[in-house]
Design a protein around this motif. Sequence first.
Motif, PDB file in Angstrom:
ATOM      1  N   TYR A 458     -53.003  -6.144 -44.216  1.00  0.00           N
ATOM      2  CA  TYR A 458     -52.100  -5.025 -44.479  1.00  0.00           C
ATOM      3  C   TYR A 458     -50.626  -5.440 -44.496  1.00  0.00           C
ATOM      4  CZ  TYR A 458     -56.495  -2.771 -43.402  1.00  0.00           C
ATOM      5  OH  TYR A 458     -57.834  -2.418 -43.400  1.00  0.00           O
ATOM      6  N   ASP A 459     -50.301  -6.507 -43.794  1.00  0.00           N
ATOM      7  CA  ASP A 459     -48.909  -6.989 -43.819  1.00  0.00           C
ATOM      8  C   ASP A 459     -48.550  -7.523 -45.213  1.00  0.00           C
ATOM      9  OD1 ASP A 459     -48.066  -6.732 -40.935  1.00  0.00           O
ATOM     10  OD2 ASP A 459     -49.864  -7.954 -40.695  1.00  0.00           O
ATOM     11  N   LYS A 460     -49.414  -8.358 -45.764  1.00  0.00           N
ATOM     12  CA  LYS A 460     -49.164  -8.880 -47.109  1.00  0.00           C
ATOM     13  C   LYS A 460     -49.236  -7.775 -48.155  1.00  0.00           C
ATOM     14  CE  LYS A 460     -50.581 -13.713 -46.604  1.00  0.00           C
ATOM     15  NZ  LYS A 460     -51.525 -14.774 -47.078  1.00  0.00           N
ATOM     16  N   ALA A 461     -50.125  -6.812 -47.916  1.00  0.00           N
ATOM     17  CA  ALA A 461     -50.237  -5.692 -48.853  1.00  0.00           C
ATOM     18  C   ALA A 461     -48.925  -4.921 -48.899  1.00  0.00           C
ATOM     19  CB  ALA A 461     -51.382  -4.778 -48.433  1.00  0.00           C
ATOM     20  N   PHE A 462     -48.326  -4.684 -47.740  1.00  0.00           N
ATOM     21  CA  PHE A 462     -47.059  -3.955 -47.681  1.00  0.00           C
ATOM     22  C   PHE A 462     -45.940  -4.738 -48.365  1.00  0.00           C
ATOM     23  CE2 PHE A 462     -43.125  -2.990 -45.182  1.00  0.00           C
ATOM     24  CZ  PHE A 462     -42.899  -1.734 -45.743  1.00  0.00           C
ATOM     25  N   ASP A 463     -45.873  -6.031 -48.102  1.00  0.00           N
ATOM     26  CA  ASP A 463     -44.834  -6.856 -48.738  1.00  0.00           C
ATOM     27  C   ASP A 463     -44.977  -6.836 -50.262  1.00  0.00           C
ATOM     28  OD1 ASP A 463     -43.465  -7.659 -46.475  1.00  0.00           O
ATOM     29  OD2 ASP A 463     -44.753  -9.400 -46.128  1.00  0.00           O
ATOM     30  N   LEU A 514     -40.153  -0.499 -42.779  1.00  0.00           N
ATOM     31  CA  LEU A 514     -41.387   0.273 -42.736  1.00  0.00           C
ATOM     32  C   LEU A 514     -41.144   1.757 -42.447  1.00  0.00           C
ATOM     33  CD1 LEU A 514     -44.467   0.134 -42.917  1.00  0.00           C
ATOM     34  CD2 LEU A 514     -44.529  -0.372 -40.470  1.00  0.00           C
ATOM     35  N   ASP A 515     -40.459   2.065 -41.341  1.00  0.00           N
ATOM     36  CA  ASP A 515     -40.260   3.463 -40.953  1.00  0.00           C
ATOM     37  C   ASP A 515     -39.430   4.229 -41.990  1.00  0.00           C
ATOM     38  OD1 ASP A 515     -41.713   3.086 -38.663  1.00  0.00           O
ATOM     39  OD2 ASP A 515     -39.975   2.617 -37.422  1.00  0.00           O
ATOM     40  N   GLU A 516     -38.429   3.552 -42.529  1.00  0.00           N
ATOM     41  CA  GLU A 516     -37.572   4.190 -43.536  1.00  0.00           C
ATOM     42  C   GLU A 516     -38.368   4.560 -44.786  1.00  0.00           C
ATOM     43  OE1 GLU A 516     -33.698   3.086 -46.332  1.00  0.00           O
ATOM     44  OE2 GLU A 516     -34.318   1.731 -44.701  1.00  0.00           O
ATOM     45  N   ILE A 517     -39.253   3.662 -45.217  1.00  0.00           N
ATOM     46  CA  ILE A 517     -40.060   3.928 -46.408  1.00  0.00           C
ATOM     47  C   ILE A 517     -41.043   5.064 -46.155  1.00  0.00           C
ATOM     48  CG2 ILE A 517     -41.887   2.952 -47.858  1.00  0.00           C
ATOM     49  CD1 ILE A 517     -40.403   0.289 -47.741  1.00  0.00           C
ATOM     50  N   ILE A 518     -41.704   5.033 -45.010  1.00  0.00           N
ATOM     51  CA  ILE A 518     -42.675   6.093 -44.690  1.00  0.00           C
ATOM     52  C   ILE A 518     -41.982   7.454 -44.641  1.00  0.00           C
ATOM     53  CG2 ILE A 518     -44.182   6.999 -42.881  1.00  0.00           C
ATOM     54  CD1 ILE A 518     -44.957   4.098 -42.245  1.00  0.00           C
TER      55      ILE A 518
END
Length: 552
Positions: A458-463, A514-518
């Motif tokens: 999931y880390d690579k998926a997010f990047d 992460l938090d900003e995007i969510i």
Amino acid sequence: MEDKKIICPDCSAEIEVPADAVTAECGECGKVIDLSAAETAEAAAETEETAEAEETAEAEEAAEITQETETEAEEDTEETEDECEEEEEQRICEYCGSGYVVHGHEFCYSCEAKLRRTKIPLAAWITGALALSLSVFAFVVVCLLAAPALQTVKGDIKAKENNWFSAYEEYSAIQTVLDQINEITEGNRAFAPFLKTGCAIEGKIFEAAEHVYDPIQAYSFAAKVFTINDKYKEHCKAYKDCAEKYAEYESTYTKLTEIMAGLYKEDGSTPGLEDGKKAIAAMEEYRGRDDLSQVWLEYFMYNTAGLCGFTEEEKVACLDRVDEAAKKSGKDYSWLYYEEYVKCLVNTGREDEAAPLVDALLEADKSNFKAAASKLKMLFKQGDMKGAEEFVDKFCADNMTTDGDNSDSNYSAMIMLARAQGNYEQALALIDEADEMYAMIPEFDRQKALIYLAQGDYDKAFDSAVSAEDRAYNRYYYYGDSTGYNSELLATVYLSAMLCRQKGQGKAENFSKLDEIIESYKGTDSEKAMADVLSGKVSLEKLLTEGVYDLI
């Protein structure tokens, strides 16, 4: 014989002696003089005096000759300078390229001298060199002038095949070719008549853009990119068609502006179902009026349904009415709603109705990747992997570039097929290959994010999802291309961000965002669409093989 007189060398007294005397005695000092030695000395003196006189005469004569030569040279120089001043421009010698041509001749002084010494051989070399230079120049001119024409032919081939995206790229490359030629020729005016793009090529570019985008985008695109004068508008049918459709859109939108503006609340919150129903009810009053386009009216109702969270069945009902209005108009509006119509039909299990629409889109434009993706999605849901492979092969064959390379759409189709088959390593290798050929395509990174989601990284998926969004933003910012921003991309970013927060290991390079995007996705369609997946009601595996946001 007469007597002769001599001078005493000691006292300088004059002595008179007989002509045949051998010696003489000075009466003043008594010195005895040897007359034979004196005669010898006198003769030597006379010889020396004669030599000096002759040498002086020769020197004077040489000086006179030198003076005459210098005078003549000065006169020649003055005459040459006068002749040069009379000429407006001296010609450079064609052989050596440095000296000036002699007045009345073909070469400079140096080359004339060589030519006189070597006669015919040098003349032959000069003639050969000139002929070679002219032939090379002619060859270069032919190549340079043929390049734009060749690029146009490439575009025409793709346009004839209804491969409009490739045609658009080939036509658009003509200006790049012309810029390169101008750089090679350093702006030489001799090439100017051949390096102009006129209305003909601009018309081809515009026609291709009309098929690649929709007429509304193409109209705006033309206004920004091209200098569209009255003559261009008069003769370009594609532009007139787009202008007519844009006028329909603008007229209808203007009349509905107040209703649509009322959907947006002051606090910025997303309108709900009740807001949408009230807006659609207000729009119903305009149905049947002649002062606006009924097709656009129905389409704005569909957009309102999508904005306010209507169900897929309700959105399909709106699109059914768009389709009915389009058929009544007698005009082709497939570019406006077919792609969305196909999605909604597939999502509601009406694949049989969607299939002919997809085929119509691909027939109109073989490079229509969204239509191709919908076709693949239907084949995947049917479990027809062989049919999917055959379709990808045909799609790629139809969309090869004129240079025999895969287009970016080809790569996307091959990547999707490999991912659907579970061949993740092959799919990643294709993505790397595609990135080398086509930089800044958002779909490649989006597909990479989906692969990492399927693998549980999931880390690579997010990047990868963030990278895809960055690419979409850059394409919009630098090129005005907003096609990268679509529901599939936005849903992929949101889903990857949420799973990275829930199940990630905090190793994402973009973890700080992460938090900003969510937070930015609160209340959006993406949040609503992914709710069942994040709650566990729908498995991630099912979403990645059959879900609404699987393909684009």
